[in-house]
Design a protein around this motif. Structure first.
Motif, PDB file in Angstrom:
ATOM      1  N   PRO A  19     -14.978   1.369   6.758  1.00 48.30           N
ATOM      2  CA  PRO A  19     -13.911   0.660   7.473  1.00 48.30           C
ATOM      3  C   PRO A  19     -12.578   0.841   6.744  1.00 48.30           C
ATOM      4  CG  PRO A  19     -15.816  -0.764   7.087  1.00 48.30           C
ATOM      5  CD  PRO A  19     -16.011   0.450   6.251  1.00 48.30           C
ATOM      6  N   GLU A  20     -11.530   1.051   7.496  1.00 47.80           N
ATOM      7  CA  GLU A  20     -10.220   1.293   6.891  1.00 47.80           C
ATOM      8  C   GLU A  20      -9.781   0.092   6.053  1.00 47.80           C
ATOM      9  OE1 GLU A  20      -5.670   2.603   8.226  1.00 47.80           O
ATOM     10  OE2 GLU A  20      -7.253   2.348   9.720  1.00 47.80           O
ATOM     11  N   GLY A  21      -9.331   0.383   4.844  1.00 44.52           N
ATOM     12  CA  GLY A  21      -8.806  -0.661   3.977  1.00 44.52           C
ATOM     13  C   GLY A  21      -9.857  -1.542   3.327  1.00 44.52           C
ATOM     14  N   GLU A  22     -11.131  -1.136   3.377  1.00 42.19           N
ATOM     15  CA  GLU A  22     -12.195  -1.956   2.800  1.00 42.19           C
ATOM     16  C   GLU A  22     -13.045  -1.155   1.820  1.00 42.19           C
ATOM     17  OE1 GLU A  22     -14.435  -4.372   5.503  1.00 42.19           O
ATOM     18  OE2 GLU A  22     -12.759  -4.536   6.911  1.00 42.19           O
ATOM     19  N   ALA A  63     -21.294  -1.635  -1.279  1.00 48.42           N
ATOM     20  CA  ALA A  63     -22.433  -1.868  -0.394  1.00 48.42           C
ATOM     21  C   ALA A  63     -23.271  -0.611  -0.194  1.00 48.42           C
ATOM     22  CB  ALA A  63     -21.943  -2.399   0.956  1.00 48.42           C
ATOM     23  N   VAL A  64     -22.629   0.517   0.068  1.00 50.89           N
ATOM     24  CA  VAL A  64     -23.397   1.727   0.351  1.00 50.89           C
ATOM     25  C   VAL A  64     -24.071   2.242  -0.916  1.00 50.89           C
ATOM     26  CG1 VAL A  64     -21.547   3.436   0.007  1.00 50.89           C
ATOM     27  CG2 VAL A  64     -23.344   3.862   1.716  1.00 50.89           C
ATOM     28  N   MET A  65     -23.445   2.031  -2.078  1.00 50.71           N
ATOM     29  CA  MET A  65     -24.093   2.404  -3.335  1.00 50.71           C
ATOM     30  C   MET A  65     -25.267   1.482  -3.632  1.00 50.71           C
ATOM     31  SD  MET A  65     -20.630   3.277  -5.462  1.00 50.71           S
ATOM     32  CE  MET A  65     -21.412   3.488  -7.049  1.00 50.71           C
ATOM     33  N   GLU A  66     -25.125   0.205  -3.294  1.00 50.85           N
ATOM     34  CA  GLU A  66     -26.221  -0.735  -3.459  1.00 50.85           C
ATOM     35  C   GLU A  66     -27.399  -0.345  -2.561  1.00 50.85           C
ATOM     36  OE1 GLU A  66     -27.687  -4.657  -4.985  1.00 50.85           O
ATOM     37  OE2 GLU A  66     -26.402  -3.018  -5.660  1.00 50.85           O
ATOM     38  N   LEU A  67     -27.089   0.085  -1.356  1.00 53.00           N
ATOM     39  CA  LEU A  67     -28.147   0.501  -0.434  1.00 53.00           C
ATOM     40  C   LEU A  67     -28.936   1.657  -1.027  1.00 53.00           C
ATOM     41  CD1 LEU A  67     -29.283  -0.015   2.440  1.00 53.00           C
ATOM     42  CD2 LEU A  67     -27.779   1.817   3.236  1.00 53.00           C
ATOM     43  N   GLY A  68     -28.215   2.640  -1.584  1.00 50.35           N
ATOM     44  CA  GLY A  68     -28.892   3.777  -2.185  1.00 50.35           C
ATOM     45  C   GLY A  68     -29.672   3.422  -3.431  1.00 50.35           C
ATOM     46  N   LEU A  92     -24.414  -3.367   7.267  1.00 48.29           N
ATOM     47  CA  LEU A  92     -24.453  -3.052   5.837  1.00 48.29           C
ATOM     48  C   LEU A  92     -23.659  -4.066   5.022  1.00 48.29           C
ATOM     49  CD1 LEU A  92     -25.213  -1.272   3.465  1.00 48.29           C
ATOM     50  CD2 LEU A  92     -23.213   0.150   3.976  1.00 48.29           C
ATOM     51  N   VAL A  93     -22.455  -4.382   5.457  1.00 47.26           N
ATOM     52  CA  VAL A  93     -21.620  -5.313   4.701  1.00 47.26           C
ATOM     53  C   VAL A  93     -22.260  -6.699   4.658  1.00 47.26           C
ATOM     54  CG1 VAL A  93     -19.383  -6.477   4.636  1.00 47.26           C
ATOM     55  CG2 VAL A  93     -19.493  -4.027   5.117  1.00 47.26           C
ATOM     56  N   SER A  94     -22.822  -7.144   5.778  1.00 48.60           N
ATOM     57  CA  SER A  94     -23.474  -8.450   5.812  1.00 48.60           C
ATOM     58  C   SER A  94     -24.665  -8.487   4.867  1.00 48.60           C
ATOM     59  CB  SER A  94     -23.921  -8.786   7.233  1.00 48.60           C
ATOM     60  OG  SER A  94     -22.812  -8.903   8.096  1.00 48.60           O
ATOM     61  N   TRP A  95     -25.439  -7.403   4.852  1.00 49.41           N
ATOM     62  CA  TRP A  95     -26.596  -7.302   3.953  1.00 49.41           C
ATOM     63  C   TRP A  95     -26.157  -7.386   2.495  1.00 49.41           C
ATOM     64  CZ3 TRP A  95     -27.526  -3.169   0.528  1.00 49.41           C
ATOM     65  CH2 TRP A  95     -28.807  -3.133  -0.052  1.00 49.41           C
ATOM     66  N   TYR A  96     -25.098  -6.658   2.172  1.00 52.09           N
ATOM     67  CA  TYR A  96     -24.613  -6.644   0.793  1.00 52.09           C
ATOM     68  C   TYR A  96     -24.069  -8.008   0.378  1.00 52.09           C
ATOM     69  CZ  TYR A  96     -21.671  -5.634  -3.236  1.00 52.09           C
ATOM     70  OH  TYR A  96     -21.090  -5.669  -4.481  1.00 52.09           O
TER      71      TYR A  96
END
Length: 314
Positions: free
Chosen positions: A182-185, A192-197, A24-28
């Motif tokens: 991920p902790e601290g991120e 990223a997760v909001m972008e996915l949605g 997910l992070v790489s995609w974002y």
């Protein structure tokens, strides 16, 4: 996917959760929508964007956000402004309920008077500001200070429900979102997760065109059933081709490579005849076209004859 509260514990995240996070992070980070509030860590500018974005289209927010910050670039400027001017700006830009403008003006006064012009940096402290609820407080803590919790909004719930069968239960959504982040991120993860949605997993999903990074793990993508808490459930799922697709993917996830005579009975109880090998090969061909499975021929151990086998795509 059940909505019953009693089912809230009957779900698990993928065992390779680190790969889920990295995908997910790489995609974002490779490509995402560009909004000016994503290019700053100024908590005031981020708070303004969050308040403006409440039930307002982002396309309309961007111009208003720039104009607002040009006129009142700091909390000190906003606190010193006449409240009627702030409300007038809000109304003229069609930003929704005018009380949001009043609350934003009051919050600026709080930052100046109670915090010496420096924003608090935790969700709990930010929630003390006028008109700042838990969601907005967490968003500001995340995007300004990288110090937030996992965001759980309608888009995030939809993603978790579809991808990992998280039931429609607030506690389950909170648990899943927290476990995944991920902790601290919180800054990059929540973006990223909001972008996915917003881009790939909207009410009408756009999985392939948006190159959704979670297709490999997604239950909805495997089955074709994209119902969600805010999307009407498809009543024809039971017994449908979508259901059979999901059973194929589920069986291959559990057992690895399977021959057709091993896979077929796991897909339908009436496997055989008209719903036998030819039917299953057609279903597998669809899944192979979608990049979900691989079909190959191998020598059977018992007699050396060739047999068709299927496995998840690598």
């Amino acid at each position: 996917m059940s909505e019953a509260e009693g089912d809230a514990e009957n779900w698990t995240l993928p065992s390779d959760a680190d790969a889920v996070r990295e995908a997910l992070v790489s995609w974002y980070e490779a490509d995402h929508r560009s909004f000016p509030w994503r290019e700053t860590t100024d908590p005031y500018a981020i708070l303004v964007s969050e308040v403006m974005s409440q039930q307002t289209q982002l396309s309309r927010v961007e111009d208003a956000w720039h104009a607002f910050l040009d006129r009142w670039p700091t909390t000190a400027d906003l606190a010193a402004a006449d409240r009627a001017d702030v409300v007038g700006f809000w109304s003229s830009h069609s930003l929704g309920y005018n009380n949001r403008a009043k609350y934003l003006h009051e919050a600026a006064n709080q930052v100046e008077d109670e915090y010496g012009g420096e924003f608090p940096d935790t969700p709990d402290e930010l929630s003390e500001l006028m008109g700042v609820g838990p969601y907005t407080a967490n968003a500001v803590a995340s995007f300004a200070f990288n110090n937030g919790d996992a965001v759980v909004d309608t888009n995030v719930k939809r993603v978790l429900y579809r991808a990992f069968d998280v039931p429609d239960d607030d506690a389950a959504f909170e648990e899943a979102a927290s476990e995944l982040m991920p902790e601290g991120e919180s800054r990059v993860w929540n973006n990223a997760v909001m972008e996915l949605g917003g881009v790939a997993c909207g009410k009408a999903p756009d999985c392939d065109a948006a190159e959704c990074p979670w297709r490999e793990w997604c239950s909805a993508y495997a089955s074709g059933d994209f119902s969600a808490p805010d999307v009407p459930e498809q009543s024809t799922f039971e017994g449908s081709r979508r259901q059979k697709r999901g059973r194929v993917v589920g069986a291959l996830r559990e057992h690895g490579e399977l021959a057709l005579d091993e896979l077929g009975p796991r897909v339908r109880v009436d496997y055989g005849g008209d719903t036998g090998a030819a039917w299953l090969k057609e279903l597998l061909a669809d899944l192979e076209d979608d990049g979900l499975v691989e079909v190959a021929e191998r020598a059977r151990e018992s007699d050396g004859d060739e047999e068709t086998v299927a496995r998840l795509a690598r």
